[in-house]
Design a protein around this motif. Structure first.
Motif, mmCIF file in Angstrom:
data_model
loop_
_atom_site.group_PDB
_atom_site.id
_atom_site.type_symbol
_atom_site.label_atom_id
_atom_site.label_comp_id
_atom_site.label_asym_id
_atom_site.label_seq_id
_atom_site.Cartn_x
_atom_site.Cartn_y
_atom_site.Cartn_z
ATOM 1 N N PRO A 100 0.845 -1.203 0.000
ATOM 2 C CA PRO A 100 0.000 0.000 0.000
ATOM 3 C C PRO A 100 0.872 1.242 0.000
ATOM 4 O O PRO A 100 2.011 1.226 0.487
ATOM 5 N N LEU A 101 0.357 2.309 -0.564
ATOM 6 C CA LEU A 101 1.048 3.596 -0.553
ATOM 7 C C LEU A 101 0.602 4.390 0.669
ATOM 8 O O LEU A 101 -0.559 4.329 1.070
ATOM 9 N N HIS A 102 1.504 5.123 1.265
ATOM 10 C CA HIS A 102 1.166 5.979 2.403
ATOM 11 C C HIS A 102 1.694 7.387 2.139
ATOM 12 O O HIS A 102 2.777 7.559 1.572
ATOM 13 N N GLY A 103 0.943 8.369 2.541
ATOM 14 C CA GLY A 103 1.380 9.742 2.390
ATOM 15 C C GLY A 103 0.731 10.651 3.419
ATOM 16 O O GLY A 103 -0.394 10.391 3.847
ATOM 17 N N LYS A 104 1.443 11.685 3.809
ATOM 18 C CA LYS A 104 0.904 12.691 4.729
ATOM 19 C C LYS A 104 0.609 14.004 4.010
ATOM 20 O O LYS A 104 -0.328 14.712 4.356
ATOM 21 N N HIS A 105 1.414 14.313 2.996
ATOM 22 C CA HIS A 105 1.298 15.590 2.295
ATOM 23 C C HIS A 105 0.549 15.470 0.975
ATOM 24 O O HIS A 105 -0.249 16.342 0.636
ATOM 25 N N TRP A 106 0.825 14.391 0.202
ATOM 26 C CA TRP A 106 0.181 14.252 -1.097
ATOM 27 C C TRP A 106 0.256 12.822 -1.598
ATOM 28 O O TRP A 106 1.033 12.013 -1.096
ATOM 29 N N MET A 107 -0.561 12.552 -2.617
ATOM 30 C CA MET A 107 -0.586 11.239 -3.256
ATOM 31 C C MET A 107 -0.829 11.437 -4.745
ATOM 32 O O MET A 107 -1.683 12.241 -5.140
ATOM 33 N N PHE A 153 4.032 18.236 -7.378
ATOM 34 C CA PHE A 153 3.836 18.356 -5.930
ATOM 35 C C PHE A 153 5.101 18.882 -5.255
ATOM 36 O O PHE A 153 5.034 19.731 -4.351
ATOM 37 N N ALA A 154 6.257 18.406 -5.689
ATOM 38 C CA ALA A 154 7.525 18.831 -5.088
ATOM 39 C C ALA A 154 7.792 20.311 -5.326
ATOM 40 O O ALA A 154 8.514 20.951 -4.547
ATOM 41 N N GLN A 155 7.194 20.872 -6.389
ATOM 42 C CA GLN A 155 7.340 22.301 -6.679
ATOM 43 C C GLN A 155 6.289 23.154 -5.979
ATOM 44 O O GLN A 155 6.236 24.360 -6.177
ATOM 45 N N GLY A 156 5.417 22.520 -5.179
ATOM 46 C CA GLY A 156 4.420 23.269 -4.431
ATOM 47 C C GLY A 156 3.040 23.300 -5.036
ATOM 48 O O GLY A 156 2.160 24.022 -4.545
ATOM 49 N N TYR A 209 0.801 2.846 -11.187
ATOM 50 C CA TYR A 209 1.893 3.163 -10.267
ATOM 51 C C TYR A 209 1.543 4.418 -9.475
ATOM 52 O O TYR A 209 0.921 5.338 -10.010
ATOM 53 N N GLY A 210 1.961 4.453 -8.236
ATOM 54 C CA GLY A 210 1.686 5.617 -7.409
ATOM 55 C C GLY A 210 2.875 6.020 -6.567
ATOM 56 O O GLY A 210 3.769 5.213 -6.278
ATOM 57 N N ILE A 211 2.872 7.290 -6.172
ATOM 58 C CA ILE A 211 3.912 7.850 -5.304
ATOM 59 C C ILE A 211 3.225 8.700 -4.254
ATOM 60 O O ILE A 211 2.313 9.476 -4.565
ATOM 61 N N GLY A 212 3.644 8.567 -3.002
ATOM 62 C CA GLY A 212 3.096 9.392 -1.932
ATOM 63 C C GLY A 212 4.191 9.999 -1.096
ATOM 64 O O GLY A 212 5.329 9.523 -1.058
ATOM 65 N N TRP A 213 3.817 11.087 -0.393
ATOM 66 C CA TRP A 213 4.805 11.731 0.497
ATOM 67 C C TRP A 213 4.098 12.305 1.709
ATOM 68 O O TRP A 213 2.968 12.759 1.596
#
Length: 614
Positions: A26-33, A49-52, A610-614
């Motif tokens: 599973p993907l986990h994120g606090k700021h974005w997904m 997302f990394a650029q705001g 595919y997914g990425i979370g932060w």
């Protein structure tokens, strides 16, 4: 000592097995997904997302990237979205579906001895919707410039390492691609060699597309330099695409290849920001797009299934599968006859179709065995009206008989199965500010006819119209009309807050997979990753939205893990069964953990999502 070591080893093995209960974590994120159909596409969202940027900005970047990657769509296709706005606490529907062009009439296609508009080529194309959809979402709800969100896609257009799935699809369809000169120029860099498509990992360059995207960025820059606002500058780019030199080349290139677009078709087309449709299932508000999509099928099925104790049946028991299958039959039978573009007359009876009382009556038709002849109901009395099309229902039954072959599905390579489940991609994004986006874009998949020197692959969505009112009086082809499409993003709120955002590719199986994912979480308490990988069933009793619009009543796909006693029980109930190892569908979803203020992301093991979370 050996016994202690063995016990410890078994203990660690059990812990590891329990911890990794799914094939993908599973993907986990606090700021974005950010989740979509390909790793490079998800990376584009992560870059924004990394650029705001917010979730809308990231979604637009992912949309641009997957269009550029032909996964499995292009820039000339269509975009459908649901957006949760945390400022207004409302769900917004984005309708960026193109329209039938001038000259696209029933008579035009019947004169060519066609029972439906064609599957491929310029005559299959509705007007491009995705560029307008992207720019409208960004202008109205994003925070960044068009140049910022297009930068990853523009870099990819200059050349990216193409993955095997797309490269091999190009090679397999090259004979058709060669019929269109601009497609041949883009897709077949090794013309005359044994393999004419790109090789997996080869740098795939789309210079024409790059120049088109560059023109959008240039006009935005000029508008900003003149003191225009961010929104005004984005809409200046919108106008260049639909009214300026880009539109001129799209029209010229399409008509050169036999298409019907006019400048007026593109100039008059507008993205629509709409109210979504919804229903309440056990305290959860579920939102779908309007009836120009198949989305309300999910709402109807939930209303029907609310009349049964699904949890007590047990997950994927014979009773559960039989009940869910027949609920799908009932909802899809209504879709096939009553759904269509609400901007045209007649207008679909959605109030009746979505009423709980109508669902209760339909639920009474679910029996111990499947009914292969179940048809549309009559929702009009449930909205205090009289059905003007009762006389067509019997004619429809006769018209459909031609499209119901008795031959069962012949395994995973069956052409009917591959067409029925034909995919596009899906996009899911969320951020800590509360923005949530669910998109199911499509159109312009390989083999696509490219519109002149624009690099824009044209949609093939015209094939979803009907030419015979006996099949569906609401979805008969007319110029300026949107076809009833399969594309269907989903969103659910609980206690006024986002609960689940979910979407899937897969043609007519989309709302089947989405229904089961939702039930897996709500009824059977699966995690979102477990739910995306679960052993879904697929139903083929409804009329396909593609090609010859076939149906196969009683045919069902089961996962190979379904036990023998369930298989035998379903055979006794009249089902014709085929089996696949993976049946989840390429589902992507975000579940909102309000207890811990975090996101859980799920991305199916079915494909390359595919997914990425932060």
């Amino acid at each position: 000592m050996k016994r202690i070591i063995l016990v410890l080893f078994v203990g660690f093995l059990l812990i590891e097995t329990f911890a990794q209960s799914t094939q993908k974590p599973p993907l986990h994120g606090k700021h974005w997904m950010a989740i979509t159909g390909k790793p490079l596409g998800a990376t584009a969202g992560a870059m924004i997302f990394a650029q705001g940027g917010n979730a809308v900005d990231a979604s637009c970047a992912m949309l641009a990237a997957v269009c550029t990657m032909w996964d499995v769509l292009s820039w000339g296709g269509e975009t459908q979205a649901l957006i949760y706005n945390p400022n207004t606490k409302q769900v917004i529907a984005i309708n960026a579906m193109g329209i039938a062009p001038t000259g696209a009439t029933v008579e035009f296609f019947k004169e060519r001895n066609l029972q439906y508009p064609p599957e491929f080529g310029p005559l299959a194309a509705t007007t491009p919707g995705t560029p307008g959809g992207l720019m409208t979402m960004l202008a109205e709800y994003g925070t960044m410039s068009l140049e910022q969100v297009l930068t990853p896609a523009m870099e990819m257009a200059k050349g990216y390492p193409i993955e095997a799935q797309t490269a091999n699809m190009i090679e397999s369809r090259k004979d058709l691609i060669k019929e269109w000169p601009y497609s041949k120029k883009v897709f077949l860099p090794h013309l005359g060699q044994e393999r004419e498509a790109p090789h997996a990992g080869e740098i795939f360059v789309q210079e024409d597309l790059y120049q088109t995207l560059k023109k959008l960025v240039e006009i935005e820059r000029e508008a900003l330099a003149q003191g225009k606002s961010r929104k005004e500058a984005i809409y200046a780019a919108y106008d260049r695409f639909y009214k300026g030199d880009i539109a001129e080349e799209i029209v010229r290139g399409t008509r050169e290849q036999g298409g019907l677009f006019t400048m007026d078709d593109l100039a008059k087309w507008k993205v629509k920001i709409e109210e979504p449709l919804s229903t309440n299932y056990k305290g959860i508000e579920v939102y779908k797009l309007q009836e120009w999509t198949q989305g309300p099928v999910l709402l109807q099925a939930l209303n029907i299934l609310e009349n049964f104790d699904l949890k007590s049946m047990g997950y994927n028991s014979a009773n559960y599968i039989n009940t869910v299958y027949q609920a799908m039959n009932l909802a899809f039978a209504d879709r096939d006859f009553y759904y269509g573009d609400p901007d045209f007359s007649p207008k679909s009876p959605m109030k009746g179709l979505l009423s709980k009382a109508y669902a209760k009556e339909r639920a009474k038709l679910i029996g111990d065995k499947n009914d292969p002849e179940i048809g549309p109901g009559d929702p009009y009395p449930f909205q205090n009206g009289k059905n003007p099309f009762l006389h067509l229902l019997e004619k429809r039954k006769n018209a459909l008989s031609y499209y119901q072959p008795e031959l069962p599905i012949q395994g995973p390579e069956d052409p009917f199965l591959k067409q029925f489940q034909s995919g596009t991609t899906s996009i899911q994004a969320a951020d800590k500010e509360g923005w949530v986006v669910s998109i199911t874009p499509s159109g312009g998949w390989i083999p696509a006819a490219i519109a002149g020197n624009t690099g824009i692959g044209l949609s093939q969505r015209m094939q979803s119209f009907v030419l015979d009112e006996n099949l569906n009086p609401f979805n008969v082809l007319e110029p300026g009309k949107r076809p009833r499409v399969t594309l269907t993003p989903s969103m659910a709120l609980k206690d006024g807050k986002p609960f689940l955002s979910f979407a899937v590719q897969g043609g007519d199986t989309q709302d089947q997979d989405l229904l089961q994912l939702f039930l897996n979480i709500v009824e059977f308490e699966m995690t979102v990753q477990e739910a995306t990988e679960a052993a879904n069933i697929h139903n083929y009793q409804m009329q396909s939205s593609f090609g010859a619009h076939e149906s196969k009543p009683g045919s069902i796909t089961l996962n190979t893990a379904v036990p023998s006693w369930v298989r035998k029980d379903l055979e006794r109930r009249g089902y014709k069964i085929n089996y696949l190892d993976r049946t989840s569908g390429p589902l992507n979803a975000i579940w909102f953990d309000w207890k811990h203020n975090s996101f859980w992301g799920g991305s199916s093991n079915h494909g390359e999502d595919y997914g990425i979370g932060w």
